[in-house]
Enzyme design. Structure first.
Site, PDB file in Angstrom:
ATOM      1  N   LYS A 147       0.829  -1.211   0.000  1.00 56.64           N
ATOM      2  CA  LYS A 147       0.000   0.000   0.000  1.00 56.64           C
ATOM      3  C   LYS A 147       0.860   1.256   0.000  1.00 56.64           C
ATOM      4  O   LYS A 147       0.651   2.186  -0.794  1.00 56.64           O
ATOM      5  CB  LYS A 147      -0.924   0.020   1.224  1.00 56.64           C
ATOM      6  CG  LYS A 147      -1.838   1.252   1.272  1.00 56.64           C
ATOM      7  CD  LYS A 147      -2.667   1.289   2.541  1.00 56.64           C
ATOM      8  CE  LYS A 147      -1.827   1.714   3.738  1.00 56.64           C
ATOM      9  NZ  LYS A 147      -2.644   1.916   4.962  1.00 56.64           N
ATOM     10  N   ASP A 166      -6.515   0.607   0.950  1.00 58.48           N
ATOM     11  CA  ASP A 166      -6.569   0.770   2.403  1.00 58.48           C
ATOM     12  C   ASP A 166      -7.918   0.249   2.912  1.00 58.48           C
ATOM     13  O   ASP A 166      -8.683  -0.378   2.165  1.00 58.48           O
ATOM     14  CB  ASP A 166      -6.351   2.234   2.791  1.00 58.48           C
ATOM     15  CG  ASP A 166      -7.465   3.148   2.292  1.00 58.48           C
ATOM     16  OD1 ASP A 166      -8.424   2.653   1.642  1.00 58.48           O
ATOM     17  OD2 ASP A 166      -7.395   4.362   2.554  1.00 58.48           O
TER      18      ASP A 166
END
Length: 232
Positions: A147, A166
């Site tokens: 991420k 996320d």
């Protein structure tokens, strides 16, 4: 509060063109100082408010430690000293949560990058694809998971064909049935790529790049969450 999947999907699709226009007006980040600021922010943002991470990145930038080769052997110690000093955010003094761990991660990342290339910019220029760059960062830059590495590459304008997945994006994918079984945070690059591929197919259905769509999802889901809190 039960989210209406159709409304959420419509809201996301409606703001994708606006985000694309904003991206089209943005100049990619290319200078070494800006690249290191973005990389530092992404490393520092794990488990802390983004405002605190950016304030810490500002302090590191102002210290010039990442641009002073003389302090190479003491980089970790000096970075930790910077991160232990109080930071001013919105007129209040705050302390960074993980000064020791993040100083070590940044120092190790710095050393590894300079073992591979003369600079961060030259390292990034050597990858043929953004996916290759992300894999290298995940494998060799402590503190950067899939991420954070994806966010870094998007923030510097390298690619909008990588997703920043996320909790907001995962929640959207669960609500809309894009990814019915939400197993929580995705940490392995293999699982991350699988979820990203699924989201990319969904983005293609509205003629949008996956990096633009996840940005739109983040905005819509945050607003939805705020509405849920206000109605509670």
């Amino acid at each position: 509060m039960k989210y209406d999947a159709a409304q959420i999907m419509t809201a996301v699709a409606s703001i994708c063109p606006e985000i694309q226009q904003r991206v089209d007006r943005t100049t990619p980040c290319g200078d070494e100082r800006s690249l290191w600021w973005e990389l530092s922010s992404c490393v520092l943002s794990s488990q802390v408010p983004y405002s605190l991470a950016t304030a810490a990145a500002d302090a590191i930038d102002q210290s010039n430690l990442l641009f002073d080769p003389v302090c190479d052997d003491q980089l970790e110690v000096r970075l930790e000293d910077v991160l232990r000093k109080p930071l001013t955010i919105a007129g209040r003094l705050r302390t960074y949560r993980f000064p020791s761990a993040k100083a070590a991660q940044l120092a190790r990342t710095y050393y590894r990058i300079h073992c591979e290339a003369d600079s961060l910019s030259s390292l990034l220029a050597g990858f043929s694809t953004a996916s290759d760059a992300r894999k290298w960062l995940v494998d060799h830059a402590p503190g950067l998971g899939p991420k954070q590495a994806s966010m870094f590459l998007r923030n510097i304008g390298t690619s909008y064909d990588l997703a920043v997945i996320d909790r907001h994006v995962l929640r959207y994918m669960e609500i809309t049935g894009v990814l019915p079984h939400n197993g929580g945070a995705i940490t392995s690059l293999k699982r991350y790529r699988n979820a990203e591929s699924t989201l990319r197919t969904h983005a293609d259905s509205v003629t949008c790049s996956v990096g633009i769509m996840d940005w739109a999802i983040w905005i819509v889901m945050r607003v939805a969450k705020q509405s849920e809190v206000q109605q509670a």
